[in-house]
Write an enzyme that holds these catalytic residues in place. Structure first.
Site, PDB file in Angstrom:
ATOM      1  N   LYS A  54       0.844  -1.202   0.000  1.00 49.79           N
ATOM      2  CA  LYS A  54       0.000   0.000   0.000  1.00 49.79           C
ATOM      3  C   LYS A  54       0.881   1.256   0.000  1.00 49.79           C
ATOM      4  O   LYS A  54       0.585   2.235  -0.677  1.00 49.79           O
ATOM      5  CB  LYS A  54      -0.918  -0.006   1.225  1.00 49.79           C
ATOM      6  CG  LYS A  54      -2.058  -1.009   1.091  1.00 49.79           C
ATOM      7  CD  LYS A  54      -2.749  -1.282   2.410  1.00 49.79           C
ATOM      8  CE  LYS A  54      -3.781  -2.401   2.253  1.00 49.79           C
ATOM      9  NZ  LYS A  54      -4.311  -2.874   3.540  1.00 49.79           N
ATOM     10  N   GLN A  98      -5.110  -1.845   9.990  1.00 50.15           N
ATOM     11  CA  GLN A  98      -4.796  -3.127   9.348  1.00 50.15           C
ATOM     12  C   GLN A  98      -5.310  -4.291  10.188  1.00 50.15           C
ATOM     13  O   GLN A  98      -5.030  -4.374  11.378  1.00 50.15           O
ATOM     14  CB  GLN A  98      -3.273  -3.225   9.136  1.00 50.15           C
ATOM     15  CG  GLN A  98      -2.841  -4.419   8.335  1.00 50.15           C
ATOM     16  CD  GLN A  98      -3.414  -4.418   6.910  1.00 50.15           C
ATOM     17  OE1 GLN A  98      -3.329  -3.429   6.205  1.00 50.15           O
ATOM     18  NE2 GLN A  98      -4.008  -5.529   6.503  1.00 50.15           N
ATOM     19  N   ASP A 121     -11.345   2.567   4.326  1.00 49.83           N
ATOM     20  CA  ASP A 121     -11.696   1.153   4.134  1.00 49.83           C
ATOM     21  C   ASP A 121     -13.196   0.983   3.907  1.00 49.83           C
ATOM     22  O   ASP A 121     -13.636  -0.096   3.495  1.00 49.83           O
ATOM     23  CB  ASP A 121     -11.292   0.332   5.376  1.00 49.83           C
ATOM     24  CG  ASP A 121      -9.938  -0.339   5.210  1.00 49.83           C
ATOM     25  OD1 ASP A 121      -9.541  -0.575   4.053  1.00 49.83           O
ATOM     26  OD2 ASP A 121      -9.296  -0.616   6.237  1.00 49.83           O
TER      27      ASP A 121
END
Ligand code: NAD
Length: 284
Positions: A54, A98, A121
């Protein structure tokens, strides 16, 4: 006849180029660079790899990144406190927590603590609710990426029968809602579905997100259907494989490979969401 291979790397490169151009235009206008903050708890090796990839994508498009780390022993309130400090930080456009989080940390509490405007997200209940209601908001990256793949390959959606195998909050449910929003007739299947093969055979668009290697057999696929394989499973020989038997390529009209299909889009959509979150915060 062999299916058209849905090339996720190629489509993701296009998405990243669009994001880079939007950021470049903002920088030229004197606006700040978007900033993606990743929260990492403990040292899960897969998470380290995802975050590194990422970061690489972010660098490619001009998004600044920072990693905030907490030890494996962190409590829910320590993770929530960190998230809240990122919510308040004017430099931060998007927050990525995460997963997986260690077992003692309540995932729902952490997800709910993220400012919905920074929820790149798309997991916050407010953004999930907006998707359900057909309102605009930040949409989860994998489902958004699946729609982007279908659009890039000009797969017709409106009026078509779509079958989604899997009903998770991160893939199955949101992709079903996005397909519904685009006027598909949507069926959602799951582990308790009794006649899975039969239902799959009706699909013009089949999204496989069960996490079961080779679950979808070639003879479950309607000839000419668009098959999007989301599953990422480890084969016995250690290589990655999807939920769809690769022999489905002989039947389908389009088939996304694993790896190289949905995965690259998930990461590209994260960059698009970060850029969008910053544009919404500081329209310029
Ligand atoms: P999950 O385990 O949360 O959900 C799996 C779903 O599949 C459940 O709803 C379950 O009911 C259903 N299911 C399981 N076995 C089934 C069966 N035999 N028949 C019918 N339905 C069945 O998983 P998830 O987080 O939604 O992820 C699904 C898969 O997609 C995993 O392999 C995951 O690694 C992969 N994934 C890939 C990406 C990507 O970017 N490529 C992103 C997210 C998830």
């Amino acid at each position: 006849m062999s299916a058209i291979r849905v090339d996720g790397e190629r489509v993701a490169t296009g998405v990243l180029a669009e994001v880079a151009a939007r950021i470049e235009a903002r920088l030229r206008a004197g606006l700040p660079r978007p900033h993606l903050a990743a929260v990492l708890v403990g040292h899960d090796p897969a998470s380290e790899t995802y975050v590194r990839l990422k970061r690489r994508d972010a660098e490619r498009v001009g998004i600044a990144t920072s990693d905030r780390r907490l030890p494996e022993s962190a409590t829910t309130s320590e993770v929530v406190d960190l998230v809240e400090s990122l919510n308040r930080d004017p430099e931060v456009s998007g927050i990525l927590v995460q997963q997986p989080l260690p077992p003692q940390v309540e995932v729902e509490a952490v997800v709910a603590a993220v400012d919905p405007a920074k929820d790149v997200d798309g997991f916050h209940p407010l953004n999930a609710g907006r998707l359900l209601l057909g309102q605009s908001g930040l949409v989860a990256c994998t489902p958004a990426g699946i729609i982007r793949l279908l659009d890039e390959y000009r797969v017709p959606i409106a009026g078509r029968r779509a079958v989604v195998v899997g009903r998770s909050n991160v893939v199955g449910k949101p992709v079903a809602l996005l397909l519904l929003r685009r006027d598909a007739t949507v069926t959602v299947c799951h582990s308790k579905t009794t006649n899975l093969a039969e239902v799959c055979r009706e699909a013009d668009i089949l999204v496989a997100a069960a996490g079961r290697l080779g679950l979808i057999r070639a003879d479950w696929v309607k000839p000419g259907a668009a098959v999007i394989d989301v599953g990422v499973n480890r084969r016995e020989d250690g290589r990655l494989g999807g939920d769809v038997d690769p022999a489905a390529a002989e039947v389908a009209g389009w088939l996304s490979p694993v790896p190289g299909g949905v995965g690259p889009l998930t990461r590209a959509m994260l960059m698009a969401n970060t850029c969008r979150a910053e544009e919404a915060r500081r329209p310029g």
